[in-house]
Design an enzyme around this catalytic site. Structure first.
Site, mmCIF file in Angstrom:
data_model
loop_
_atom_site.group_PDB
_atom_site.id
_atom_site.type_symbol
_atom_site.label_atom_id
_atom_site.label_comp_id
_atom_site.label_asym_id
_atom_site.label_seq_id
_atom_site.Cartn_x
_atom_site.Cartn_y
_atom_site.Cartn_z
ATOM 1 N N SER A 76 -78.726 50.202 -57.455
ATOM 2 C CA SER A 76 -78.307 51.549 -57.071
ATOM 3 C C SER A 76 -76.828 51.559 -56.712
ATOM 4 O O SER A 76 -76.328 50.619 -56.089
ATOM 5 C CB SER A 76 -79.124 52.035 -55.870
ATOM 6 O OG SER A 76 -78.588 53.242 -55.350
ATOM 7 N N GLU A 111 -85.102 49.809 -68.873
ATOM 8 C CA GLU A 111 -84.291 49.417 -67.729
ATOM 9 C C GLU A 111 -84.883 48.152 -67.108
ATOM 10 O O GLU A 111 -85.863 48.209 -66.368
ATOM 11 C CB GLU A 111 -84.242 50.554 -66.706
ATOM 12 C CG GLU A 111 -83.676 51.844 -67.273
ATOM 13 C CD GLU A 111 -83.566 52.951 -66.241
ATOM 14 O OE1 GLU A 111 -82.819 52.778 -65.262
ATOM 15 O OE2 GLU A 111 -84.238 53.982 -66.411
ATOM 16 N N TYR A 156 -89.210 51.187 -67.352
ATOM 17 C CA TYR A 156 -88.681 50.001 -66.671
ATOM 18 C C TYR A 156 -89.375 48.720 -67.124
ATOM 19 O O TYR A 156 -90.469 48.749 -67.690
ATOM 20 C CB TYR A 156 -88.837 50.154 -65.156
ATOM 21 C CG TYR A 156 -87.851 51.131 -64.550
ATOM 22 C CD1 TYR A 156 -86.812 50.693 -63.742
ATOM 23 C CD2 TYR A 156 -87.952 52.501 -64.801
ATOM 24 C CE1 TYR A 156 -85.905 51.581 -63.191
ATOM 25 C CE2 TYR A 156 -87.049 53.398 -64.259
ATOM 26 C CZ TYR A 156 -86.028 52.931 -63.456
ATOM 27 O OH TYR A 156 -85.131 53.811 -62.925
#
EC number: 3.5.1.23
Length: 563
Positions: free
Chosen positions: A135, A324, A367
């Site tokens: 993040s 991801e 993901y």
């Protein structure tokens, strides 16, 4: 960060690509402006830096002959326009106060960007990598009601995920957070660019295949050290998926780290599609909220066939993955590919090989976590579609691609993704008509810059225009907004900033959802290096008639002085 620098024998430096993992979520979901987020801003900063440093070289005869006129019309460096700042403030203020808004008028052609695509440009790409659990909101996560840190294991505040948000380095200003994270990437890229010394040498090649990840057999080493064969599963989303992340929390009573689910949401899920026992067992310990891999109305809710690609440019190897990957998942994939290339590459590869992951490429399949991260069932694990052995499947198939490229062997796909072009649906209603009040033209100023205005560096100037829906024409290679400066030597207005610049924002809105009228506000945060002078704001747009086509228009604000 890994950076690839591009050089030309005649032009010198012409571009750079770099790979660095961080989510493009510096801008929160409350931001309604179109934005490239921190990576888009970083690329803009680096391309402007390159131009300020004369990249590509401006003394090339080709550049001067073919593009000289364009450079003169659209200079980017303000020093080309104002060699010496004008210190006669009273004269500037008087001149600015004498220039009123032009009023809206029709255009026969669309606007043109300051950075014209018709001339050689330095290209900078800040590519995504294995950003799954990275993040940009680096100050930590806090409860918006109390200001206290969120619960560490579940990212909740008193059991509610909706109140837990990450804070960027510019908190509470998300635009400043975006700028800071972008600037950090930009500064590192410049450092690597200036110090780059290892020349890329060797072969160029690639391998690409499609694989069905809904039923792929994977050979793994079990905890007892023995080999066994497991399978991936049809795609499914876990309960923690609905909890969202601290970059964008979910709703209701979902929480991260939920490996059980709850009866109410299971009942809601079963209305859509109840997963069978085999699917539940395959996805375990993920409690299935949405059995997307077995839902196909109006078409498949999740992909089953995925593209895998490996590219080689000398000693640089790029792994194109359609999802991801988390930090550790990406590390394991890179290490596995590197080991195969060194072992099977007939000494073409050594320990100096550079393996990078290009994330979210060719398609998107949520993901990819490690087996251990999957077991915890936070958001990333709940969003790992194909079960606990998803990463092992990727590693197995990329090892095969690495072996093929190392030994010069071809690869073949035995499946292909479905063609869904004729099944696409859109819920976006078309633009019916744009209107203005009687006597008002598109491009007229609704709220102008105050009369006799002067501004200092760092202040904000804005003006609002009568406008039309931007979807009528996206003005590709054009701009909705300009900041223009008056060149006192020629008495001509010269464009300095457009809506691709960090300092200039274009905000479009309607007074109500069903209104056919709309406005556009241009907001310019005056950069610290802006030269003293006379300026104005210009808006471009395109309006739609009820029974007819689209017409382009423009209008300007009254002039103002920057001191």
């Amino acid at each position: 960060m890994t950076l690839l620098k591009f050089m030309d024998d005649e032009w010198g430096p012409i571009g750079s690509f770099n790979w660095f993992a961080t989510h493009g979520t510096s801008m929160s979901r409350t931001n309604s402006l179109i934005s490239g987020d921190n990576k888009g801003a970083a690329a803009r900063f680096m391309e402007d830096w390159a131009e300020q440093n004369g990249y590509p070289k401006e003394d090339s005869g080709l550049r001067a002959d073919l593009y000289g006129s364009i450079i003169k019309r659209y200079p980017r460096r303000v020093s080309n326009i104002v060699p010496q700042p004008n210190k006669n403030f009273d004269e500037l203020i008087q001149l600015a106060s004498s220039i009123e808004a032009t009023g809206g008028r029709r255009l026969s052609s669309t606007s043109q960007r300051i950075r014209s695509n018709d001339m050689p440009k330095f290209v900078s790409a800040f590519c995504q990598s294995n950003c799954g659990d990275v993040s940009p909101n680096v100050l930590g996560t806090f409860c918006i009601d109390t200001g206290l840190p969120c619960d560490f294991n579940h990212s909740t505040c008193n059991g509610k995920n909706e109140l837990c948000y990450g804070r960027g380095p510019g908190y509470p200003d998300e635009f400043e957070s975006t700028r800071i994270i972008a600037d950090r990437q930009f500064e590192k890229a410049v450092e690597l660019f200036n110090s780059a010394s290892e020349e890329i040498q060797g072969k160029i090649g690639s391998r690409h295949i499609y694989m069905d990840f809904s039923k792929l057999e994977v050979a793994i080493t079990a905890s007892n050290g023995k080999q066994e064969v497991v399978k991936t599963c049809p795609a499914a989303m876990g309960f923690a998926f609905a909890a969202g992340t601290t970059d964008g929390p979910g709703a209701f009573d979902f929480t991260q780290g939920d490996d059980t689910g709850n009866p109410f949401w299971r009942m809601v899920r079963n209305v859509l599609k109840k997963p069978g026992k085999e699917q539940v067992s395959c996805q375990s310990p993920k409690p299935i909220l949405l059995d997307t891999g077995e839902m196909d109305t109006p078409y498949a809710w999740a992909p089953a066939v995925l593209p895998l690609q490996i590219l080689r440019i000398g000693q640089l190897v790029i792994l194109s993955v359609p999802g991801e990957f988390t930090t550790m998942a990406g590390r394991r994939l890179r290490d596995a590919v590197k080991a195969v290339l060194i072992k099977e590459g007939n000494r073409e590869f050594n320990k100096n090989i550079h393996v990078v992951i290009a994330g979210l490429t060719n398609t998107y399949s949520q993901y990819v976590t490690t087996f251990e991260e999957y077991a915890i069932q936070r958001y990333e694990g709940a969003s790992t579609l194909y079960g606990p052995h998803t990463l092992s499947a990727y590693i197995q198939e990329f090892r095969k691609l690495a072996s093929a490229i190392a030994q010069g062997q071809a690869v073949s796909s035995f499946v292909s993704p479905p063609d869904l072009l004729d099944k696409q649906i859109s819920l976006l209603t078309p633009v019916l008509v744009d209107t203005t009040p009687l006597g008002v033209h598109f491009g007229d100023v609704s709220t102008d810059v105050p009369e006799n205005s002067t501004f200092n560096k760092g202040q904000i100037v804005n003006a609002t225009f009568w406008s039309a829906c931007p979807r009528n024409d996206l003005l590709t290679n054009g701009t909705f907004a300009l900041v223009e400066m008056l060149d006192s030597s020629t008495n001509e207005w010269v464009p300095l900033y457009d809506d691709d610049d960090w300092s200039l924002r274009f905000k479009w809105f309607r007074p109500s959802k069903l209104s056919s009228r709309s406005y556009a506000t241009l907001e310019w945060r005056i950069p610290e290096n802006t030269p003293t002078g006379v300026y104005r704001l210009r808006h471009f747009g395109a309006s739609k008639r009820l029974f007819g086509g689209v017409s382009h228009f423009t209008g300007t604000s009254r002039a103002f002085a920057v001191l």
